[in-house]
Design a protein around this motif. Structure first.
Motif, PDB file in Angstrom:
ATOM      1  N   PRO A  77      40.127  71.278  61.148  1.00  0.00           N
ATOM      2  CA  PRO A  77      40.720  70.017  61.724  1.00  0.00           C
ATOM      3  C   PRO A  77      41.934  69.346  60.926  1.00  0.00           C
ATOM      4  O   PRO A  77      41.291  69.143  59.623  1.00  0.00           O
ATOM      5  N   GLN A  78      42.394  69.038  61.133  1.00  0.00           N
ATOM      6  CA  GLN A  78      43.580  68.333  60.266  1.00  0.00           C
ATOM      7  C   GLN A  78      42.962  67.057  59.626  1.00  0.00           C
ATOM      8  O   GLN A  78      41.609  66.266  60.321  1.00  0.00           O
ATOM      9  N   LYS A  79      42.860  66.951  58.410  1.00  0.00           N
ATOM     10  CA  LYS A  79      42.585  65.166  57.981  1.00  0.00           C
ATOM     11  C   LYS A  79      43.133  64.257  57.798  1.00  0.00           C
ATOM     12  O   LYS A  79      44.039  63.355  57.435  1.00  0.00           O
ATOM     13  N   ASP A  80      43.345  63.064  59.451  1.00  0.00           N
ATOM     14  CA  ASP A  80      44.484  62.442  59.951  1.00  0.00           C
ATOM     15  C   ASP A  80      43.832  61.372  59.712  1.00  0.00           C
ATOM     16  O   ASP A  80      44.294  60.316  59.296  1.00  0.00           O
TER      17      ASP A  80
ATOM     18  N   ALA B 212      37.969  61.671  47.464  1.00  0.00           N
ATOM     19  CA  ALA B 212      37.650  62.452  48.972  1.00  0.00           C
ATOM     20  C   ALA B 212      38.649  61.653  49.870  1.00  0.00           C
ATOM     21  O   ALA B 212      38.872  61.971  50.508  1.00  0.00           O
ATOM     22  N   ALA B 213      38.320  60.297  50.065  1.00  0.00           N
ATOM     23  CA  ALA B 213      38.701  59.387  51.032  1.00  0.00           C
ATOM     24  C   ALA B 213      40.413  59.821  50.696  1.00  0.00           C
ATOM     25  O   ALA B 213      41.073  59.475  52.194  1.00  0.00           O
ATOM     26  N   THR B 214      41.552  60.070  50.404  1.00  0.00           N
ATOM     27  CA  THR B 214      42.363  60.411  49.535  1.00  0.00           C
ATOM     28  C   THR B 214      42.813  61.711  50.768  1.00  0.00           C
ATOM     29  O   THR B 214      44.292  62.608  51.001  1.00  0.00           O
ATOM     30  N   GLY B 215      41.322  63.285  51.355  1.00  0.00           N
ATOM     31  CA  GLY B 215      42.164  64.563  51.779  1.00  0.00           C
ATOM     32  C   GLY B 215      41.887  65.544  50.606  1.00  0.00           C
ATOM     33  O   GLY B 215      42.037  66.205  51.256  1.00  0.00           O
ATOM     34  N   ALA B 216      41.816  64.741  49.744  1.00  0.00           N
ATOM     35  CA  ALA B 216      42.217  66.058  48.257  1.00  0.00           C
ATOM     36  C   ALA B 216      40.940  66.735  48.193  1.00  0.00           C
ATOM     37  O   ALA B 216      39.469  65.912  48.594  1.00  0.00           O
TER      38      ALA B 216
ATOM     39  N   HIS C 154      40.410  56.261  63.272  1.00  0.00           N
ATOM     40  CA  HIS C 154      40.053  57.351  63.290  1.00  0.00           C
ATOM     41  C   HIS C 154      38.407  57.504  62.574  1.00  0.00           C
ATOM     42  O   HIS C 154      38.231  57.604  61.271  1.00  0.00           O
ATOM     43  N   PRO C 155      37.073  57.449  62.477  1.00  0.00           N
ATOM     44  CA  PRO C 155      36.529  56.778  64.367  1.00  0.00           C
ATOM     45  C   PRO C 155      36.559  55.224  64.173  1.00  0.00           C
ATOM     46  O   PRO C 155      36.241  54.650  63.436  1.00  0.00           O
ATOM     47  N   PRO C 156      37.013  55.175  65.156  1.00  0.00           N
ATOM     48  CA  PRO C 156      36.829  53.584  65.804  1.00  0.00           C
ATOM     49  C   PRO C 156      35.439  52.946  65.985  1.00  0.00           C
ATOM     50  O   PRO C 156      35.082  52.854  67.063  1.00  0.00           O
TER      51      PRO C 156
ATOM     52  N   ASP D 121      34.447  70.281  54.341  1.00  0.00           N
ATOM     53  CA  ASP D 121      35.320  69.235  55.379  1.00  0.00           C
ATOM     54  C   ASP D 121      35.217  69.557  56.556  1.00  0.00           C
ATOM     55  O   ASP D 121      35.549  68.529  58.002  1.00  0.00           O
ATOM     56  N   LYS D 122      34.169  70.597  57.757  1.00  0.00           N
ATOM     57  CA  LYS D 122      34.002  70.836  58.455  1.00  0.00           C
ATOM     58  C   LYS D 122      33.285  70.062  59.268  1.00  0.00           C
ATOM     59  O   LYS D 122      33.135  68.755  60.319  1.00  0.00           O
ATOM     60  N   TYR D 123      32.381  68.973  58.742  1.00  0.00           N
ATOM     61  CA  TYR D 123      31.050  67.951  58.568  1.00  0.00           C
ATOM     62  C   TYR D 123      31.496  66.778  57.680  1.00  0.00           C
ATOM     63  O   TYR D 123      30.524  65.365  58.899  1.00  0.00           O
ATOM     64  N   ARG D 124      32.672  66.383  56.980  1.00  0.00           N
ATOM     65  CA  ARG D 124      32.960  65.475  56.865  1.00  0.00           C
ATOM     66  C   ARG D 124      31.944  65.134  56.549  1.00  0.00           C
ATOM     67  O   ARG D 124      31.023  63.098  55.984  1.00  0.00           O
ATOM     68  N   ASN D 125      31.273  65.224  55.080  1.00  0.00           N
ATOM     69  CA  ASN D 125      29.649  65.095  54.309  1.00  0.00           C
ATOM     70  C   ASN D 125      30.540  65.589  52.993  1.00  0.00           C
ATOM     71  O   ASN D 125      29.483  66.825  53.034  1.00  0.00           O
TER      72      ASN D 125
END
Lengths: 371, 77
Positions: A195-198, A72-76, A227-229, A163-167
């Motif tokens: 949103p983009q997974k920046d 998940a940390a790779t954005g996949a 992101h986020p700092p 993906d919407k909530y990053r949860n």
């Protein structure tokens, strides 16, 4: 097996979870077989490598959830599935996923507990799934399908919400739905843009700004910009709190059945909702005004509609294959205004691990309450 | 106005460049002509004005070679 969109297959619920993940663009599955969700692991083992996607059978469920953290940390888009004791082993990893704010999908095919319990069906992980079973009091959306088609569709919804909530999001079925074969229409559902997974860890060469990303399971204590700092622990808590509130506002999902004139409302999810619907059809013919509220998400729970109905004096009957877990949420919704009854696992037609809550026991309880 | 500063211990630094790669403000570079006693390229704090003292360089450093100091405003009088 080559398949096309719109094609109809005759598959079991556990395989439908896989088809749903495939149609949601899931790129990796990490799992460990456990009854009654073995067919999910088997499906991914068969279908993912041949499509160039990743299948990993981990050493245990602890391994699954932690490899999932990395994926998940790779954005996949990545998922795992489990049941019973495996669910227990995954709890710590789930909590880390929430802390690291990583989107992942976990399908939980419930079986009977506690402990190793039985390898057959049950609905006994409700509280552990909806209340954040691991450390630290996190929250996550829990979707509860009641058919093979819904299993397929809700996995796609789960990936979107994750993906919407990053949860992490849980798709909670049970052994019966997992083992049951029904027609399934393959389709890709569109829920909107994301949103983009920046924030994703992709290697310096793949970051537009040339800055490496870090994801930490101690977010809030460790600096993990950009992101986020977060500058401290309370920053993390504030972000999580805001996220949970937003979920509670916008992600409540439920389905109603004949509740407009109902005097008694049955609340049930998963297979027992189908059992209850059958019982309602029978008693409606005899003139009993009984309806049903079926939560499609059990966290966030549809308290509002239950509160509303309770204020009109509706009584409540909860049908679930456990000793009483969903019933606690219904009691919170009712706020003591009316009575809440339970048809639980002890009402199974056969006093064994293979026994089911059947419409007969629901009927008996409806007659007892309404005559 | 800088919000903090970092101290790089050249005894421990291995010149791996993690601090440079992760710094969101691009405050650190690897020196072309300064070396650690062991011969590695030394990382240098070149843009102190932009430093927010977030601490990611220290967090990611595999050799614990970086200390981060955050400036705290003290009211006197």
């Amino acid at each position: 097996m080559g398949v096309t969109m719109g094609e109809r297959l005759f598959v079991i619920g556990n395989e439908a979870l896989g088809w749903g993940a495939l149609n949601a663009g899931c790129e990796a599955y990490i799992g460990y077989p456990i009854t009654p969700q073995n067919e999910t692991t088997e499906w991914f083992a068969q279908e993912f490598p041949r499509r160039g996607r990743v299948f990993v059978q981990s050493q245990s469920e602890v391994g699954s959830i932690n490899i999932l953290f990395g994926a998940a940390a790779t954005g996949a888009r990545a998922m795992t599935s489990t049941s019973g004791p495996g669910w227990g082993l995954m709890q710590e990893g789930m909590s880390h996923l929430v802390n690291g704010e990583l989107p992942a999908v976990i399908s939980l095919v419930q079986r009977g507990g506690p402990g190793a319990g039985t390898t057959r069906h049950g609905q006994m992980d409700y509280l552990s799934a909806t209340r954040g079973g691991g450390q630290g009091g996190y929250k996550n959306i829990v979707l509860t399908p009641a058919s093979v088609q819904e299993s397929h569709d809700f996995v796609q919804l789960a990936f979107y919400l994750a993906d919407k909530y990053r949860n992490p999001v849980i798709v909670m079925t049970d052994g019966l739905l997992g083992q049951m074969a029904e027609p399934l229409e393959l389709r890709t559902l569109d829920f909107g843009s994301l949103p983009q997974k920046d924030w994703a860890v992709r290697g310096r060469a793949n970051q537009p700004d040339g800055i490496r990303r870090a994801v930490s399971a101690m977010q809030g204590l460790m600096p993990t910009p950009p992101h986020p700092p977060y500058t401290g622990f309370l920053d993390l808590l504030k972000v999580l709190d805001e996220k949970y509130r937003k979920m509670e506002e916008s992600e409540v999902r439920y389905e109603t059945y004949l509740i407009e004139d109902a005097e008694l409302i049955i609340v049930a999810y998963g297979y027992t909702a189908r059992v209850a619907k059958e019982a309602i059809k029978w008693v409606r013919r005899e003139g009993f005004k009984v309806g049903m509220i079926r939560p499609l998400s059990v966290w966030p729970f549809p308290y509002q509609i239950i509160r509303e109905k309770a204020s009109y004096g509706c009584r409540f009957l909860v049908v679930e294959d456990s000793l009483g877990q969903l019933v606690e949420d219904v009691r919170i919704g009712v706020q003591g205004r009316t009575d809440v009854h339970l048809v639980g696992a002890l009402a199974r037609h056969d006093p064994s691990d293979g026994g089911m809550v059947l419409p007969d026991s629901v009927l008996d309880e409806i007659y007892r309450l309404m005559k | 106005m800088a919000k903090g500063e970092i101290a790089i211990d050249e005894i421990y630094c291995r010149g791996c460049g993690y601090c440079r790669d992760f710094c969101p403000k691009k405050c650190i570079t690897l020196s072309e002509n300064n070396f650690t006693p062991q011969g590695y390229r030394l990382s240098c704090f070149v843009n102190p004005e932009a430093c927010t003292a977030c601490g990611i360089c220290s967090f990611m450093c595999p050799h614990h070679a970086i200390e981060v100091y955050k400036y705290v405003e003290v009211k006197t009088g």
